[in-house]
Design a protein around this motif. Structure first.
Motif, PDB file in Angstrom:
ATOM      1  N   THR A   1       6.654  -1.365   2.486  1.00  0.00           N
ATOM      2  CA  THR A   1       6.816  -0.990   3.830  1.00  0.00           C
ATOM      3  C   THR A   1       6.532  -2.104   4.711  1.00  0.00           C
ATOM      4  O   THR A   1       7.475  -2.655   5.463  1.00  0.00           O
ATOM      5  CB  THR A   1       6.467   0.464   4.228  1.00  0.00           C
ATOM      6  N   ASP A   2       5.217  -2.128   4.819  1.00  0.00           N
ATOM      7  CA  ASP A   2       4.524  -2.898   5.698  1.00  0.00           C
ATOM      8  C   ASP A   2       5.105  -4.410   5.592  1.00  0.00           C
ATOM      9  O   ASP A   2       5.381  -5.298   6.756  1.00  0.00           O
ATOM     10  CB  ASP A   2       3.226  -2.921   5.909  1.00  0.00           C
TER      11      ASP A   2
ATOM     12  N   HIS B   1       0.711   6.684   9.692  1.00  0.00           N
ATOM     13  CA  HIS B   1       0.988   6.322   8.501  1.00  0.00           C
ATOM     14  C   HIS B   1       2.343   6.870   7.839  1.00  0.00           C
ATOM     15  O   HIS B   1       2.028   8.099   7.712  1.00  0.00           O
ATOM     16  CB  HIS B   1      -0.363   6.054   7.673  1.00  0.00           C
TER      17      HIS B   1
ATOM     18  N   GLU C   1       8.859   3.390  10.626  1.00  0.00           N
ATOM     19  CA  GLU C   1       8.526   2.205   9.460  1.00  0.00           C
ATOM     20  C   GLU C   1       9.625   2.672   8.334  1.00  0.00           C
ATOM     21  O   GLU C   1      10.218   1.679   7.856  1.00  0.00           O
ATOM     22  CB  GLU C   1       7.344   1.951   9.106  1.00  0.00           C
TER      23      GLU C   1
ATOM     24  N   GLU D   1       1.021  -1.102   0.110  1.00  0.00           N
ATOM     25  CA  GLU D   1      -0.026  -0.076  -0.096  1.00  0.00           C
ATOM     26  C   GLU D   1       1.013   1.161   0.107  1.00  0.00           C
ATOM     27  O   GLU D   1       2.041   1.139   0.672  1.00  0.00           O
ATOM     28  CB  GLU D   1      -1.026   0.074   1.274  1.00  0.00           C
TER      29      GLU D   1
ATOM     30  N   HIS E   1       2.744   4.567   0.850  1.00  0.00           N
ATOM     31  CA  HIS E   1       3.268   5.059   2.081  1.00  0.00           C
ATOM     32  C   HIS E   1       3.680   6.401   2.167  1.00  0.00           C
ATOM     33  O   HIS E   1       4.845   6.784   2.296  1.00  0.00           O
ATOM     34  CB  HIS E   1       4.265   3.953   2.746  1.00  0.00           C
TER      35      HIS E   1
ATOM     36  N   GLY F   1       2.769  -6.137  10.252  1.00  0.00           N
ATOM     37  CA  GLY F   1       3.526  -4.664  10.019  1.00  0.00           C
ATOM     38  C   GLY F   1       2.413  -3.795   9.623  1.00  0.00           C
ATOM     39  O   GLY F   1       2.812  -2.458   9.200  1.00  0.00           O
TER      40      GLY F   1
HETATM   41 NI    NI Z   1       2.963   0.895   7.241  1.00  0.00          NI
END
Ligand code: NI
Ligand code: NI
Ligand code: NI
Ligand code: NI
Ligand code: NI
Ligand code: NI
Lengths: 249, 249, 249, 249, 249, 249
Positions: free
Chosen positions: F40-41, F168, F173, F30, F32, F110
């Motif tokens: 990232t997650d 977010h 992160e 998604e 970021h 994450g």
């Molecule tokens: Ni994230």
């Protein structure tokens, strides 16, 4: 680029001005005999997809690592989606991406067991996109490219292994993983006798037929050097095919 | 016998003492060009399945007349199940029949578009049967036999039609329906030009590519006499294959 | 005409200029006692639908041969869809057909066990069609016509059989199949005692209540001559009803 | 007791030593014309169920307040489940309860539109329970009791209202809510003309046919006194029926 | 007003001219230990929702009485939806209501076990509404308000009960039901020892960990007077929050 | 070891003799913000999971790279599963693995948006495993560990970034990805103004609220050095937690 995961959304937005194409690697997480890695199909698909992405400047999505491997689930370590689940997963991927403007999806697949379900998923998804009235839904095209069925790959496998290539835990796919992950080369004695020729039904039947998981394959013939050759052949052939896919009218 | 629909349950009970096998015809209800019947795939599969049933004393289930034909739905008269629906239909058929004692399912298929979904359905169903702990679930086997891919059929088509056989609304399948339903032979002029070579994506795209519905096929070459030949070849080859399917260890 | 399966898509296109109506036969594949055919409900519905189609020049879809017969699944030979599956099947049929321009669907049904699910499917489908924003979705109408509940049929059954008509494997439905398939008339002794009056719950309970599968019916009273009468009454009454269905404002 | 919601689990455990029966009220949340309450069907079912519970010492589950009312959704305030959703809801209720030991489910229903779906849900659930191999799954029985179709209720409605009873937003159901909730009696002028006689299809069509929501009903004839009569008749008749349901072999 | 069930559709139509908001109480039907009512979570949510509705002139939907309580199903009397079912239920509620013009949904929740599923349902529903192209779908907002997590409520519980509040069958929730249903106050001896601190997994594990159903709670500390305090605090705090929810830009 | 993908099935079989535990990384694909990576997650979860696997000798499954990110789908490059799909995916993973003997599943997550759906999936899966009567189904435990909510991680973020951490595309992160993928560090100017404080509803609303995708976060504060610190803290804290998870009685 070319990895979606290492891109930002503005980069993707810019990419969409140059191409509507995306490469989606799909593999499986399943037993590959006594010396083949459980991730073989995902690892091969992922690496070859990255190679194709680099060669063609195409964006590569994160790998669908778990596919349709129900017939392998009698061996520990296998994870499988139901076909009905995998159809929904692919539908969700494509709906997200088509809404964003992508139109050409080139699935690089590492697992024969995925083929039927992925094709079913394509059909389901075209209809869903039309139902949703997504703009340009009728321009969406999906192609399934199985790296292990590339003519150059099959010819090389024939030359190197003859009929000891088999059809599961094959030396060709094991070789690719040895090239990619030399630290994970397994040295285990393999029974020289290996079953072959039985059709695939349920998981219990499969393990009864193929007690160590291999189908007619002598995985021990694999070497990292072979793996590099397979990798390079597949990347080259699939890069050509991807370019043709994008250019088709 | 051999039609399930014309049998009683005590007759089925008796049959199960002699065989665990069942033949299930599956077709499609979809456009077949200007002169091909909408029911072509179902009618061919049904007739050939009955022929195989007679030759092998096998029980024949009612035909699954509507299959996966989403790509044909831009032509009126086509009816299609979603892949996800067809998977459930096949699951339901097999769960009913396996609980009753059947174990060998030989699907005689008349439609290329069904292949992926039917195979996905087999995989899904083996897992469902194991989940349900149906007795002898691990003995269940399904086989998909596409009559139009019988080697004898393909050879005959090549001899009779060469590359004018095409891949949809083919003269071979039209011929079979002319043999079966002479009263429904259609006399319509066909455009001698017919598109070919495009991959299949969504329904709108399909109609754009193949405006009259045919894919590379000159349906007008069909004749009832050809149809009889195709029918007889298919019945013979599939009867052999069914016997082998039952006898396989 | 009037069979969709024996039509071409241009014929369907032409038909749609004259009528938006379609007849869809739906039956079941289920035990019908020691002498009733497993296909009774599908065969009756199919034949009567064809008769109505001929009388009214209406297009008749392929028969939905397998319906909701879960309560009969403790008898071998029965095949049943789950209600949730049958709802999807009917949804898929109607979405395909409404997109092509059909608006009036007259289901000729041969099986009491289908009624609830088919009605639920109609409700589900109206909402799906609205969701999909199919043009003229709000003009779509479905009607369920159970041939065995035609007043003329019920009166004739009363006259011929009184309360030996029963409610499953009835002499009236057996008679129709004898008329249609004289080669499949079964001669078996029937226990003159037959259970009646128990409500229908699950499959195991059903077989416990009705050990030979009949519900209060003396199937042996059937004759092909009766069958012809039932057939003709049903065709006439349902043809009238279909015409009214089309003409309703 | 008899309300499940006002009981503790040890009380339920004790109850199960005396009875395997449970009453489940099911209604709808849908328009009932200009003066009928949106909750009419749920409120009537709930109150009558409580009455039957008291009369028979049966445990009464919480009301399923939202049912299958898709055809009413063009009027604001209506909430409807899809049939496919309601089937799952009923399945989940019954799986929970059967695992705990309940075996007899008496649904007291206030809404005609629920009937088909609830019956489909019963069939689906019997099969699910068998699939799950829940102990004594084959002892489970569900009965659908529509309070408004009690013979005593229908006779009273005929006497009081004749054909002005209609079939939706009927004075009988409005009367029951007036008896139960006198604080919510609505005084609004009703158009003396009210449509009747059209079949029910989709939501848009329904509103076109029945612009104020009533189907042939003169809701204004209702009174709380009538409501009490209806309530008492329904409770008495359904209490008898529940006792018979439990006692049936 | 403010109960949807006691309103007519013209009243709802008028309400929509003044507000797009709706309050939806959601609870559970699950064991609450030896003295807590099975309906505790639904009864509390319903009463508090009505209180908030009165205070804010908001319309209150019928209570979703059965929620996600799978972990309590090893105790008789518990009824649970699957998460996947509850998602569909909430989707159906909201699709009905958004089509009618509602845009702000304030769920007053009485059960911790619902939280995850309800939030998942919100996400699913936003996407479904966008798929359906419901007008103003992008204006729809859902908020989940757990009355037992109101800061005023938690503070009061801490003052009254300290760590004997526990986390299931808590004296605070029991107190609210005692205030609401004094006729259903249960007098049973409670084991002064009560387990606490175990995470929640499946139903069998839960009952093994928490043999009488309570999680660290001394339900016996509850009193109707406490219940009234909790009720009033919750109504006040949630009324404020609802007003803010409506007013947020 | 410890990667499942780099193991063979006999190695997994041997592992199961020493541990029933598995670590499953789950992230999201998604947007970021302008400089955060789309992966990232997933990348953070995967790397931390591998670190925990090494520290604890636990087997690590392939990463679930695509999670529940529907609210981010108005930004190109985001891919999301529906909650209902993700529930099925997790169900399928766990059914495969539990049948093979695994019992402790430690999901390292994450992405905040996954939390609700994953918890719902756990509840659904416990029930499915019980339904399937998988041996020792009642011993199965799942734990969701969000690395970004580790107390050590949150404290470090507070120290380094204060309230510019946001929620977010957070610098923490982003920092981890910079540490992991220094070749993919993006240098783009960020608007110093960034929105914050709006609740999350649908995708269109989200993009309206958060035009560049960030929620209150100053991603530009990230550095690879910070990333290493976060990584090490998370690995250490989660390794401890995993050990406790395995040891819990
Ligand atoms: Ni994230
Ligand atoms: Ni492989
Ligand atoms: Ni064909
Ligand atoms: Ni019948
Ligand atoms: Ni009503
Ligand atoms: Ni509670």
């Amino acid at each position: 680029m070319p990895l979606l995961h290492l891109s930002t959304w503005p980069e993707v937005e810019a990419y969409l001005n140059t191409s509507k194409g995306m490469i989606i690697p799909i593999g499986s997480t399943e037993q590959h005999g006594p010396m083949g890695l459980i991730g073989t199909d995902a690892l091969c698909a992922e690496a070859i997809a990255k190679g194709v992405g680099e060669a063609t400047h195409a964006l590569v999505a994160p790998t669908i690592s778990v596919g349709m491997a129900l017939h392998h689930t009698a061996f520990p370590g296998t994870i499988s989606l139901r076909p009905s689940t995998l159809i929904l997963v692919i539908r969700d991927y494509l709906v997200s991406l088509v809404r964003a403007g992508f139109q050409r999806f080139f699935f690089i697949n590492g697992h024969g067991g995925n083929i039927a379900t992925v094709k079913a998923a394509f059909a389901e998804t075209y209809a869903v996109l039309a139902d949703l009235q997504v703009p340009d839904a009728d321009q969406v095209r999906c192609e399934l490219a199985n790296w292990f069925m590339c003519s150059s790959v099959m010819q090389l496998a024939r030359e190197l292994y003859g009929d000891r290539e088999g059809s599961h835990a094959t030396p060709s796919e094991v070789a690719v993983t040895q090239f990619l992950y030399p630290e994970a080369i397994k040295r285990v004695p393999l029974n020289p006798e290996v079953n072959t020729g039985h059709a695939i039904y349920g998981a219990t039947d499969f393990r009864r037929r193929y007690p160590d998981g291999r189908m007619g394959a002598d995985s021990s013939l694999a070497s990292p050097e072979h793996g590099q050759q397979f990798y390079e052949q597949a990347v080259q052939e699939l890069s050509d095919r991807y370019r043709q896919f994008l250019q088709a009218d």
